[in-house]
Design a protein around this motif. Structure first.
Motif, PDB file in Angstrom:
ATOM      1  N   ALA A 125      17.158 -15.752   4.257  1.00 14.11           N
ATOM      2  CA  ALA A 125      16.232 -16.564   3.458  1.00 14.11           C
ATOM      3  C   ALA A 125      15.640 -15.759   2.305  1.00 14.11           C
ATOM      4  CB  ALA A 125      15.115 -17.114   4.344  1.00 14.11           C
ATOM      5  N   LEU A 126      15.497 -14.456   2.495  1.00 19.30           N
ATOM      6  CA  LEU A 126      14.887 -13.586   1.487  1.00 19.30           C
ATOM      7  C   LEU A 126      15.920 -12.710   0.773  1.00 19.30           C
ATOM      8  CD1 LEU A 126      11.826 -12.494   3.640  1.00 19.30           C
ATOM      9  CD2 LEU A 126      11.827 -14.141   1.743  1.00 19.30           C
ATOM     10  N   ARG A 127      17.190 -13.035   0.902  1.00 26.73           N
ATOM     11  CA  ARG A 127      18.260 -12.164   0.403  1.00 26.73           C
ATOM     12  C   ARG A 127      18.176 -11.868  -1.098  1.00 26.73           C
ATOM     13  NH1 ARG A 127      20.482 -16.979   1.590  1.00 26.73           N
ATOM     14  NH2 ARG A 127      21.576 -18.086  -0.059  1.00 26.73           N
ATOM     15  N   HIS A 128      17.486 -12.702  -1.848  1.00 24.60           N
ATOM     16  CA  HIS A 128      17.353 -12.455  -3.281  1.00 24.60           C
ATOM     17  C   HIS A 128      16.195 -11.511  -3.597  1.00 24.60           C
ATOM     18  CE1 HIS A 128      20.441 -15.328  -4.366  1.00 24.60           C
ATOM     19  NE2 HIS A 128      19.934 -16.117  -3.448  1.00 24.60           N
ATOM     20  N   GLU A 129      15.498 -11.042  -2.559  1.00 23.75           N
ATOM     21  CA  GLU A 129      14.324 -10.180  -2.750  1.00 23.75           C
ATOM     22  C   GLU A 129      14.312  -9.044  -1.724  1.00 23.75           C
ATOM     23  OE1 GLU A 129      11.148 -12.993  -2.241  1.00 23.75           O
ATOM     24  OE2 GLU A 129      11.470 -13.879  -4.200  1.00 23.75           O
ATOM     25  N   LEU A 130      15.449  -8.398  -1.523  1.00 26.71           N
ATOM     26  CA  LEU A 130      15.541  -7.346  -0.513  1.00 26.71           C
ATOM     27  C   LEU A 130      15.621  -5.961  -1.128  1.00 26.71           C
ATOM     28  CD1 LEU A 130      18.191  -8.774   1.987  1.00 26.71           C
ATOM     29  CD2 LEU A 130      15.695  -8.902   2.155  1.00 26.71           C
ATOM     30  N   ASN A 131      15.066  -5.018  -0.413  1.00 22.13           N
ATOM     31  CA  ASN A 131      15.284  -3.601  -0.657  1.00 22.13           C
ATOM     32  C   ASN A 131      15.763  -3.002   0.656  1.00 22.13           C
ATOM     33  OD1 ASN A 131      14.472  -3.308  -3.385  1.00 22.13           O
ATOM     34  ND2 ASN A 131      12.347  -3.312  -2.760  1.00 22.13           N
ATOM     35  N   VAL A 132      16.651  -2.046   0.556  1.00 21.21           N
ATOM     36  CA  VAL A 132      17.148  -1.325   1.725  1.00 21.21           C
ATOM     37  C   VAL A 132      16.740   0.132   1.551  1.00 21.21           C
ATOM     38  CG1 VAL A 132      19.250  -0.538   2.885  1.00 21.21           C
ATOM     39  CG2 VAL A 132      19.064  -2.907   2.132  1.00 21.21           C
ATOM     40  N   PHE A 133      16.344   0.744   2.650  1.00 20.80           N
ATOM     41  CA  PHE A 133      15.946   2.143   2.628  1.00 20.80           C
ATOM     42  C   PHE A 133      16.738   2.912   3.667  1.00 20.80           C
ATOM     43  CE2 PHE A 133      12.383  -0.329   1.162  1.00 20.80           C
ATOM     44  CZ  PHE A 133      11.953   0.375   0.050  1.00 20.80           C
ATOM     45  N   ARG A 134      17.100   4.123   3.304  1.00 22.04           N
ATOM     46  CA  ARG A 134      17.744   5.040   4.243  1.00 22.04           C
ATOM     47  C   ARG A 134      16.965   6.344   4.168  1.00 22.04           C
ATOM     48  NH1 ARG A 134      22.196   8.586   4.025  1.00 22.04           N
ATOM     49  NH2 ARG A 134      22.289   8.210   1.792  1.00 22.04           N
ATOM     50  N   PHE A 135      16.513   6.819   5.306  1.00 22.27           N
ATOM     51  CA  PHE A 135      15.727   8.039   5.400  1.00 22.27           C
ATOM     52  C   PHE A 135      16.575   9.112   6.062  1.00 22.27           C
ATOM     53  CE2 PHE A 135      12.988   4.378   5.619  1.00 22.27           C
ATOM     54  CZ  PHE A 135      11.960   4.674   4.745  1.00 22.27           C
ATOM     55  N   VAL A 136      16.599  10.294   5.473  1.00 24.36           N
ATOM     56  CA  VAL A 136      17.390  11.389   6.029  1.00 24.36           C
ATOM     57  C   VAL A 136      16.474  12.597   6.204  1.00 24.36           C
ATOM     58  CG1 VAL A 136      19.372  12.906   5.694  1.00 24.36           C
ATOM     59  CG2 VAL A 136      19.473  10.536   4.887  1.00 24.36           C
ATOM     60  N   GLN A 137      16.397  13.071   7.436  1.00 24.78           N
ATOM     61  CA  GLN A 137      15.584  14.248   7.757  1.00 24.78           C
ATOM     62  C   GLN A 137      16.515  15.328   8.299  1.00 24.78           C
ATOM     63  OE1 GLN A 137      11.806  14.632   7.869  1.00 24.78           O
ATOM     64  NE2 GLN A 137      12.770  16.617   7.640  1.00 24.78           N
ATOM     65  N   ARG A 138      16.622  16.431   7.567  1.00 24.35           N
ATOM     66  CA  ARG A 138      17.440  17.559   8.005  1.00 24.35           C
ATOM     67  C   ARG A 138      16.527  18.688   8.476  1.00 24.35           C
ATOM     68  NH1 ARG A 138      20.690  15.582   3.688  1.00 24.35           N
ATOM     69  NH2 ARG A 138      22.761  15.063   4.461  1.00 24.35           N
ATOM     70  N   LYS A 139      17.042  19.471   9.380  1.00 21.09           N
ATOM     71  CA  LYS A 139      16.267  20.578   9.927  1.00 21.09           C
ATOM     72  C   LYS A 139      15.730  21.467   8.805  1.00 21.09           C
ATOM     73  CE  LYS A 139      16.484  24.401  13.123  1.00 21.09           C
ATOM     74  NZ  LYS A 139      17.231  25.134  14.099  1.00 21.09           N
ATOM     75  N   ASP A 140      14.448  21.768   8.889  1.00 18.62           N
ATOM     76  CA  ASP A 140      13.774  22.679   7.965  1.00 18.62           C
ATOM     77  C   ASP A 140      13.810  22.220   6.510  1.00 18.62           C
ATOM     78  OD1 ASP A 140      13.194  24.349  10.142  1.00 18.62           O
ATOM     79  OD2 ASP A 140      15.113  25.391   9.914  1.00 18.62           O
ATOM     80  N   GLN A 141      13.965  20.907   6.285  1.00 12.65           N
ATOM     81  CA  GLN A 141      13.945  20.364   4.934  1.00 12.65           C
ATOM     82  C   GLN A 141      13.034  19.142   4.906  1.00 12.65           C
ATOM     83  OE1 GLN A 141      17.800  19.651   3.272  1.00 12.65           O
ATOM     84  NE2 GLN A 141      18.612  21.617   3.936  1.00 12.65           N
ATOM     85  N   PRO A 142      12.489  18.809   3.755  1.00 14.92           N
ATOM     86  CA  PRO A 142      11.632  17.620   3.693  1.00 14.92           C
ATOM     87  C   PRO A 142      12.452  16.338   3.858  1.00 14.92           C
ATOM     88  CG  PRO A 142      11.944  18.558   1.507  1.00 14.92           C
ATOM     89  CD  PRO A 142      12.581  19.504   2.477  1.00 14.92           C
ATOM     90  N   LEU A 143      11.773  15.311   4.272  1.00 14.30           N
ATOM     91  CA  LEU A 143      12.372  13.989   4.389  1.00 14.30           C
ATOM     92  C   LEU A 143      12.848  13.516   3.019  1.00 14.30           C
ATOM     93  CD1 LEU A 143      12.773  11.333   6.078  1.00 14.30           C
ATOM     94  CD2 LEU A 143      10.516  10.675   5.246  1.00 14.30           C
ATOM     95  N   VAL A 144      14.051  12.951   2.964  1.00 18.29           N
ATOM     96  CA  VAL A 144      14.584  12.384   1.731  1.00 18.29           C
ATOM     97  C   VAL A 144      14.707  10.880   1.925  1.00 18.29           C
ATOM     98  CG1 VAL A 144      16.527  12.312   0.112  1.00 18.29           C
ATOM     99  CG2 VAL A 144      15.865  14.485   1.179  1.00 18.29           C
ATOM    100  N   LYS A 145      14.154  10.141   0.985  1.00 20.41           N
ATOM    101  CA  LYS A 145      14.167   8.679   1.043  1.00 20.41           C
ATOM    102  C   LYS A 145      15.134   8.158  -0.012  1.00 20.41           C
ATOM    103  CE  LYS A 145      10.873   4.846   1.027  1.00 20.41           C
ATOM    104  NZ  LYS A 145       9.456   4.501   0.905  1.00 20.41           N
ATOM    105  N   HIS A 146      16.022   7.264   0.416  1.00 19.84           N
ATOM    106  CA  HIS A 146      16.971   6.614  -0.479  1.00 19.84           C
ATOM    107  C   HIS A 146      16.585   5.137  -0.539  1.00 19.84           C
ATOM    108  CE1 HIS A 146      19.878  10.017  -0.284  1.00 19.84           C
ATOM    109  NE2 HIS A 146      19.269  10.198   0.867  1.00 19.84           N
ATOM    110  N   TRP A 147      16.338   4.655  -1.728  1.00 18.45           N
ATOM    111  CA  TRP A 147      15.882   3.278  -1.931  1.00 18.45           C
ATOM    112  C   TRP A 147      16.986   2.548  -2.679  1.00 18.45           C
ATOM    113  CZ3 TRP A 147      11.062   2.239  -5.471  1.00 18.45           C
ATOM    114  CH2 TRP A 147      10.840   0.861  -5.576  1.00 18.45           C
ATOM    115  N   TYR A 148      17.471   1.462  -2.088  1.00 18.09           N
ATOM    116  CA  TYR A 148      18.574   0.694  -2.660  1.00 18.09           C
ATOM    117  C   TYR A 148      18.081  -0.701  -3.031  1.00 18.09           C
ATOM    118  CZ  TYR A 148      21.170   4.348  -0.268  1.00 18.09           C
ATOM    119  OH  TYR A 148      21.625   5.560   0.164  1.00 18.09           O
ATOM    120  N   TYR A 149      18.405  -1.116  -4.246  1.00 15.48           N
ATOM    121  CA  TYR A 149      18.067  -2.457  -4.697  1.00 15.48           C
ATOM    122  C   TYR A 149      19.256  -3.373  -4.436  1.00 15.48           C
ATOM    123  CZ  TYR A 149      16.797  -6.443  -7.477  1.00 15.48           C
ATOM    124  OH  TYR A 149      16.520  -7.712  -7.870  1.00 15.48           O
ATOM    125  N   VAL A 150      18.968  -4.525  -3.853  1.00 18.08           N
ATOM    126  CA  VAL A 150      20.005  -5.465  -3.428  1.00 18.08           C
ATOM    127  C   VAL A 150      19.907  -6.739  -4.249  1.00 18.08           C
ATOM    128  CG1 VAL A 150      20.840  -6.811  -1.471  1.00 18.08           C
ATOM    129  CG2 VAL A 150      19.877  -4.538  -1.086  1.00 18.08           C
TER     130      VAL A 150
END
Length: 111
Positions: free
Chosen positions: A54-79
């Motif tokens: 129902a909201l497919r025209h207004e979505l964002n997808v996020f992928r979070f990657v946390q590696r040992k001894d590194q800061p969290l990296v956030k990937h933001w995808y526009y759909v």
């Protein structure tokens, strides 16, 4: 912890969470697809699918990657809405995103 990764689908306008691999029993695959990115999601209940579609025209997808001894990296995808499809017989949601913003959230925190 060597690497931890998780995935979220959110309504772009309200920020409402629609799916989260940390709290929902879903599986997802992520892959580069041409100049964009494809997410293949299974395990969502019908109510979540209905909200996402129902909201497919207004979505964002996020992928979070946390590696040992590194800061969290956030990937933001526009759909774009025409790039969200649900296959009922296989219970598979496919989302194609054509843009990605990658950033480290802690770079934006105030001291």
């Amino acid at each position: 912890m060597t690497q931890q990764e998780w995935f979220m689908i959110k309504h772009a306008v309200t920020g409402r969470g629609l799916a989260n691999s940390k709290s929902d029993s879903l599986s997802y695959r992520y892959q580069k697809e041409g100049t964009g990115f494809m997410f293949i999601v299974t395990g969502l209940d019908q109510e979540a699918i209905d909200h996402i579609m129902a909201l497919r025209h207004e979505l964002n997808v996020f992928r979070f990657v946390q590696r040992k001894d590194q800061p969290l990296v956030k990937h933001w995808y526009y759909v774009q809405g025409d790039q969200v499809q649900y296959d009922g017989p296989s219970h598979t949601l496919t989302i194609y995103a054509n843009s990605e913003i990658r950033y480290v959230p802690e770079d934006y925190f105030a001291d």
